[in-house]
Design a protein around this motif. Sequence first.
Motif, PDB file in Angstrom:
ATOM      1  N   ALA A  68     -33.838  75.747  10.739  1.00  0.00           N
ATOM      2  CA  ALA A  68     -35.103  75.764  11.500  1.00  0.00           C
ATOM      3  C   ALA A  68     -36.287  75.460  10.593  1.00  0.00           C
ATOM      4  N   ARG A  69     -36.274  76.054   9.373  1.00  0.00           N
ATOM      5  CA  ARG A  69     -37.368  75.790   8.433  1.00  0.00           C
ATOM      6  C   ARG A  69     -37.368  74.325   8.005  1.00  0.00           C
ATOM      7  N   ARG A  70     -36.161  73.771   7.782  1.00  0.00           N
ATOM      8  CA  ARG A  70     -36.063  72.370   7.375  1.00  0.00           C
ATOM      9  C   ARG A  70     -36.566  71.451   8.486  1.00  0.00           C
ATOM     10  N   LEU A  71     -36.201  71.783   9.734  1.00  0.00           N
ATOM     11  CA  LEU A  71     -36.649  70.983  10.876  1.00  0.00           C
ATOM     12  C   LEU A  71     -38.168  71.067  11.028  1.00  0.00           C
ATOM     13  N   LYS A  72     -38.727  72.265  10.810  1.00  0.00           N
ATOM     14  CA  LYS A  72     -40.177  72.439  10.904  1.00  0.00           C
ATOM     15  C   LYS A  72     -40.888  71.633   9.831  1.00  0.00           C
ATOM     16  N   SER A  73     -40.338  71.624   8.611  1.00  0.00           N
ATOM     17  CA  SER A  73     -40.951  70.872   7.509  1.00  0.00           C
ATOM     18  C   SER A  73     -40.935  69.376   7.802  1.00  0.00           C
ATOM     19  N   TRP A  74     -39.785  68.868   8.273  1.00  0.00           N
ATOM     20  CA  TRP A  74     -39.695  67.451   8.588  1.00  0.00           C
ATOM     21  C   TRP A  74     -40.594  67.092   9.774  1.00  0.00           C
ATOM     22  N   GLY A  75     -40.694  67.986  10.744  1.00  0.00           N
ATOM     23  CA  GLY A  75     -41.578  67.735  11.874  1.00  0.00           C
ATOM     24  C   GLY A  75     -43.040  67.667  11.450  1.00  0.00           C
ATOM     25  N   THR A  76     -43.448  68.599  10.573  1.00  0.00           N
ATOM     26  CA  THR A  76     -44.826  68.593  10.064  1.00  0.00           C
ATOM     27  C   THR A  76     -45.108  67.313   9.299  1.00  0.00           C
ATOM     28  N   LEU A  77     -44.154  66.900   8.464  1.00  0.00           N
ATOM     29  CA  LEU A  77     -44.322  65.669   7.682  1.00  0.00           C
ATOM     30  C   LEU A  77     -44.426  64.450   8.586  1.00  0.00           C
ATOM     31  N   ALA A  78     -43.628  64.433   9.664  1.00  0.00           N
ATOM     32  CA  ALA A  78     -43.670  63.304  10.593  1.00  0.00           C
ATOM     33  C   ALA A  78     -45.021  63.232  11.308  1.00  0.00           C
ATOM     34  N   VAL A  79     -45.543  64.379  11.751  1.00  0.00           N
ATOM     35  CA  VAL A  79     -46.852  64.407  12.414  1.00  0.00           C
ATOM     36  C   VAL A  79     -47.943  63.937  11.463  1.00  0.00           C
ATOM     37  N   PHE A  80     -47.870  64.414  10.210  1.00  0.00           N
ATOM     38  CA  PHE A  80     -48.856  63.997   9.206  1.00  0.00           C
ATOM     39  C   PHE A  80     -48.805  62.489   8.986  1.00  0.00           C
ATOM     40  N   ALA A  81     -47.592  61.922   8.890  1.00  0.00           N
ATOM     41  CA  ALA A  81     -47.441  60.487   8.670  1.00  0.00           C
ATOM     42  C   ALA A  81     -48.002  59.685   9.833  1.00  0.00           C
ATOM     43  N   VAL A  82     -47.748  60.150  11.069  1.00  0.00           N
ATOM     44  CA  VAL A  82     -48.256  59.455  12.250  1.00  0.00           C
ATOM     45  C   VAL A  82     -49.791  59.488  12.271  1.00  0.00           C
ATOM     46  N   LEU A  83     -50.373  60.640  11.950  1.00  0.00           N
ATOM     47  CA  LEU A  83     -51.836  60.749  11.929  1.00  0.00           C
ATOM     48  C   LEU A  83     -52.444  59.839  10.868  1.00  0.00           C
TER      49      LEU A  83
END
Length: 261
Positions: A12-27
């Motif tokens: 779950a923590r790994r998925l949250k980290s990758w999700g945060t990174l993906a949102v940051f990259a899109v922004l």
Amino acid sequence: MSSQDSVRPQAARRLKSWGTLAVFAVLVLFAFRATKFNLPALFTGAADFFRFFGRMAPDFTALPQIWSPLLQTIQIAYVATVVGSLIAIPLIFLASANTAIDPISMWVARTLLTVLRSIPDLLWAALFVAVLGLGALPGVVALTLFSIGVLAKLGSETVESIDPGPLEALRAVGAGRNRTIVFAVVPQVAATMVSFILYVFEINVRASVVIGFVGAGGIGVLLQRYLNFFDYTGLGALIVVIFLVVLLIDGFSVWARSRLI
């Protein structure tokens, strides 16, 4: 606990980290497209950039007309820092959770500081030029408000992070709010606050150069005049002087802060 139970939180923590990174990259991608950021264009225009600066060979015969606006710039920053510090000090204790009078006054103080910080110093200067007219006074008032917002914010965060032991000890023996602040809070934050004041003075010196573009006094008025009349040699001398003065002030501020903290 089973091995599956221990793996799930990690996944779950790994998925949250990758999700945060993906949102940051899109922004970041959307921001690059919205601002039309083009790295090759920067390198393409490099030749014009250096050609322009080649026309700014300093003409130091302009120094006599630089000193007076330069002195006014430093005076604007100095007065704004002093007055802003004096006003910010009581607001610091009103906006800090551990020294506020009550929740309502703390909320009012924090709201006021948020408003002060939300308006850029250049906009403050433009507003006060319209009200007070051209000159150094609008610059002083604008940078005073800016100093209050920054100092009170930094100061309140510092006050809230102090050791609560002395506060609790004085309150336990019946000391009032003012005595508690003087004897338990001030000794813990005094050196840090002086450091913050020096830092704000550095910022005000730089800002006082820019606010001259809207007529708020200082060397920015002369800078705008040189630009309007395409006097690039005088502009070069002015930039050299500004650079040296800011460098000296920054060096002194860093040395003073290192001795305090």
